[in-house]
Design an enzyme around this catalytic site. Sequence first.
Site, PDB file in Angstrom:
ATOM      1  N   LYS A   1       0.825  -1.210   0.000  1.00  0.00           N
ATOM      2  CA  LYS A   1       0.000   0.000   0.000  1.00  0.00           C
ATOM      3  C   LYS A   1       0.858   1.257   0.000  1.00  0.00           C
ATOM      4  O   LYS A   1       0.494   2.263  -0.609  1.00  0.00           O
ATOM      5  CB  LYS A   1      -0.954   0.007   1.194  1.00  0.00           C
ATOM      6  CG  LYS A   1      -2.063  -1.025   1.071  1.00  0.00           C
ATOM      7  CD  LYS A   1      -3.157  -0.800   2.081  1.00  0.00           C
ATOM      8  CE  LYS A   1      -4.346  -1.703   1.825  1.00  0.00           C
ATOM      9  NZ  LYS A   1      -5.375  -1.577   2.852  1.00  0.00           N
TER      10      LYS A   1
ATOM     11  N   LYS B   1      -4.678 -10.730  -5.251  1.00  0.00           N
ATOM     12  CA  LYS B   1      -5.939 -11.031  -4.552  1.00  0.00           C
ATOM     13  C   LYS B   1      -7.051 -10.110  -5.051  1.00  0.00           C
ATOM     14  O   LYS B   1      -6.779  -8.988  -5.509  1.00  0.00           O
ATOM     15  CB  LYS B   1      -5.767 -10.896  -3.036  1.00  0.00           C
ATOM     16  CG  LYS B   1      -5.558  -9.488  -2.545  1.00  0.00           C
ATOM     17  CD  LYS B   1      -5.634  -9.414  -1.018  1.00  0.00           C
ATOM     18  CE  LYS B   1      -5.471  -7.958  -0.600  1.00  0.00           C
ATOM     19  NZ  LYS B   1      -5.572  -7.686   0.798  1.00  0.00           N
TER      20      LYS B   1
ATOM     21  N   LYS C   1     -10.724  -4.427  -3.000  1.00  0.00           N
ATOM     22  CA  LYS C   1     -11.523  -3.216  -3.247  1.00  0.00           C
ATOM     23  C   LYS C   1     -10.664  -2.125  -3.853  1.00  0.00           C
ATOM     24  O   LYS C   1     -11.154  -1.249  -4.539  1.00  0.00           O
ATOM     25  CB  LYS C   1     -12.071  -2.684  -1.913  1.00  0.00           C
ATOM     26  CG  LYS C   1     -13.061  -3.578  -1.244  1.00  0.00           C
ATOM     27  CD  LYS C   1     -13.376  -3.019   0.156  1.00  0.00           C
ATOM     28  CE  LYS C   1     -13.573  -4.135   1.145  1.00  0.00           C
ATOM     29  NZ  LYS C   1     -13.583  -3.752   2.541  1.00  0.00           N
TER      30      LYS C   1
HETATM   31  P1  TYM Z   1     -10.461  -6.227   4.977  1.00  0.00           P
HETATM   32  O1  TYM Z   1     -11.519  -5.217   5.196  1.00  0.00           O
HETATM   33  O2  TYM Z   1      -9.469  -5.982   3.899  1.00  0.00           O
HETATM   34  O3  TYM Z   1     -11.098  -7.641   4.713  1.00  0.00           O
HETATM   35  C1  TYM Z   1     -12.106  -8.211   5.542  1.00  0.00           C
HETATM   36  C2  TYM Z   1     -11.908  -9.720   5.579  1.00  0.00           C
HETATM   37  O4  TYM Z   1     -11.951 -10.248   4.239  1.00  0.00           O
HETATM   38  C3  TYM Z   1     -10.792 -11.057   3.992  1.00  0.00           C
HETATM   39  N1  TYM Z   1     -10.399 -10.907   2.561  1.00  0.00           N
HETATM   40  C4  TYM Z   1     -10.264 -11.918   1.706  1.00  0.00           C
HETATM   41  N2  TYM Z   1     -10.429 -13.244   1.846  1.00  0.00           N
HETATM   42  C5  TYM Z   1     -10.243 -14.017   0.739  1.00  0.00           C
HETATM   43  N3  TYM Z   1      -9.903 -13.523  -0.479  1.00  0.00           N
HETATM   44  C6  TYM Z   1      -9.715 -12.196  -0.665  1.00  0.00           C
HETATM   45  N4  TYM Z   1      -9.405 -11.728  -1.856  1.00  0.00           N
HETATM   46  C7  TYM Z   1      -9.899 -11.326   0.460  1.00  0.00           C
HETATM   47  N5  TYM Z   1      -9.812  -9.980   0.629  1.00  0.00           N
HETATM   48  C8  TYM Z   1     -10.118  -9.746   1.926  1.00  0.00           C
HETATM   49  C9  TYM Z   1      -9.730 -10.497   4.937  1.00  0.00           C
HETATM   50  O5  TYM Z   1      -8.725 -11.441   5.209  1.00  0.00           O
HETATM   51  C10 TYM Z   1     -10.557 -10.148   6.153  1.00  0.00           C
HETATM   52  O6  TYM Z   1     -10.729 -11.288   6.981  1.00  0.00           O
HETATM   53  N6  TYM Z   1      -7.083  -5.373   8.580  1.00  0.00           N
HETATM   54  C11 TYM Z   1      -8.371  -5.955   8.297  1.00  0.00           C
HETATM   55  C12 TYM Z   1      -9.498  -5.394   9.156  1.00  0.00           C
HETATM   56  C13 TYM Z   1      -9.243  -5.480  10.624  1.00  0.00           C
HETATM   57  C14 TYM Z   1      -9.256  -6.678  11.406  1.00  0.00           C
HETATM   58  C15 TYM Z   1      -9.034  -6.249  12.745  1.00  0.00           C
HETATM   59  C16 TYM Z   1      -9.434  -8.029  11.084  1.00  0.00           C
HETATM   60  C17 TYM Z   1      -9.040  -4.430  11.463  1.00  0.00           C
HETATM   61  N7  TYM Z   1      -8.898  -4.902  12.741  1.00  0.00           N
HETATM   62  C18 TYM Z   1      -8.994  -7.182  13.793  1.00  0.00           C
HETATM   63  C19 TYM Z   1      -9.395  -8.957  12.145  1.00  0.00           C
HETATM   64  C20 TYM Z   1      -9.174  -8.538  13.488  1.00  0.00           C
HETATM   65  C21 TYM Z   1      -8.736  -5.678   6.842  1.00  0.00           C
HETATM   66  O7  TYM Z   1      -8.294  -4.728   6.264  1.00  0.00           O
HETATM   67  O8  TYM Z   1      -9.692  -6.518   6.342  1.00  0.00           O
END
Ligand code: TYM
Length: 335
Positions: A116, A198, A201
């Site tokens: 990023k 992957k 968004k």
């Molecule tokens: P975020 O918002 O990017 O994604 C939310 C969840 O979706 C999963 N994910 C995917 N799984 C499979 N294939 C993909 N292409 C894919 N893209 C996203 C992510 O692994 C996630 O489980 N940092 C985190 C948000 C966060 C968080 C936390 C998560 C903030 N605090 C505490 C767990 C615990 C994030 O940006 O997820």
Amino acid sequence: MSEEQKKVILTCAQPSGNLHLGNYFGAVKNWRSYLEQGECFFGIANMHAITMPYVPANLRKSVYDLVAIYISCGLDPERCHIFLQSQVQGHTDLAWILACLCPLGQLERMTQYKQKSAKQGDSVGAGLLYYPALMAADILIYNADAVPVGEDQRQHVELTRDLAIKFNNTYSDTFKVPELHIPTTGARIKSLQDPDKKMSKSDSNQAGCVYLLDEPSVIRKKIGSAVTDSGCEVVASEDKPGISNLLSIMAACTGKSVSELEKEFAGQNYGVFKAAVADEVVKLLAPIQAKYKEVSADKAFLDKVLADGAEAAQRRVNRLMGKVYRKVGFNELVR
Ligand code: TYM
């Protein structure tokens, strides 16, 4: 089961636009199964969302969209706590304490930070580097037993585990070391346009990303124009990342294994297979979209869900934060 014996499950997603199929298969679909297993906290990480350029009014709206999507995907607010990170005091306090324990080099080596920050050049904010400390705080502040996430969050949860151990060794036993839970199917859904990356968004090519709220015609178009590989057999292999990705999506939709699907589509061409994948995705998303329409129209209900979630989350956070402040040597306010 007593309150103390109940397992606590914590996970979050960022409210940066609608969720896509990767978020669904890698995360939200799987979260549902935890409703039976303990006390679940499903957060909306709006403080993480400001680590990248954003528009405040859109962020505020996206939070409501995400609450409605969580509920539409089966996260019944009667059975779990859906909360907004910024409405619970303590996340950033603990993040600061953890950041003071965390070697800078470990943050600089995080894959997500490297990817990023590369996109932002000199304008990259310090919050992006500090992001994993906030994520660790999100988890540890609930003393979570398990954190279900997709594969891309593995490194961040591993860092969280390291920080829990480091805190416990430095100040005495305080945090549980949370388990990382990654689903066996759908943990890494790839972009339809660039199956080496992957599904995301923030992908500049949005044709590679199927959103949960996409219209059926859009879904069919995106899947129909997915990049495929040379050859014509529907089989998963390393040199066929496009077809392998579509097979994972189909497997996650139908519950069939990839090898069952390979047999089912033996001798069929890519066009027939893609149309079948699109049908399954449309079928899967139809009830979610219908429920979303109903739930998202009721803003008062969504506010109530967030208010109840914040109350339950704050109660749990307060229990632990008093202890943390004492252990790190912060004085109590005496009047
Ligand atoms: P975020 O918002 O990017 O994604 C939310 C969840 O979706 C999963 N994910 C995917 N799984 C499979 N294939 C993909 N292409 C894919 N893209 C996203 C992510 O692994 C996630 O489980 N940092 C985190 C948000 C966060 C968080 C936390 C998560 C903030 N605090 C505490 C767990 C615990 C994030 O940006 O997820």
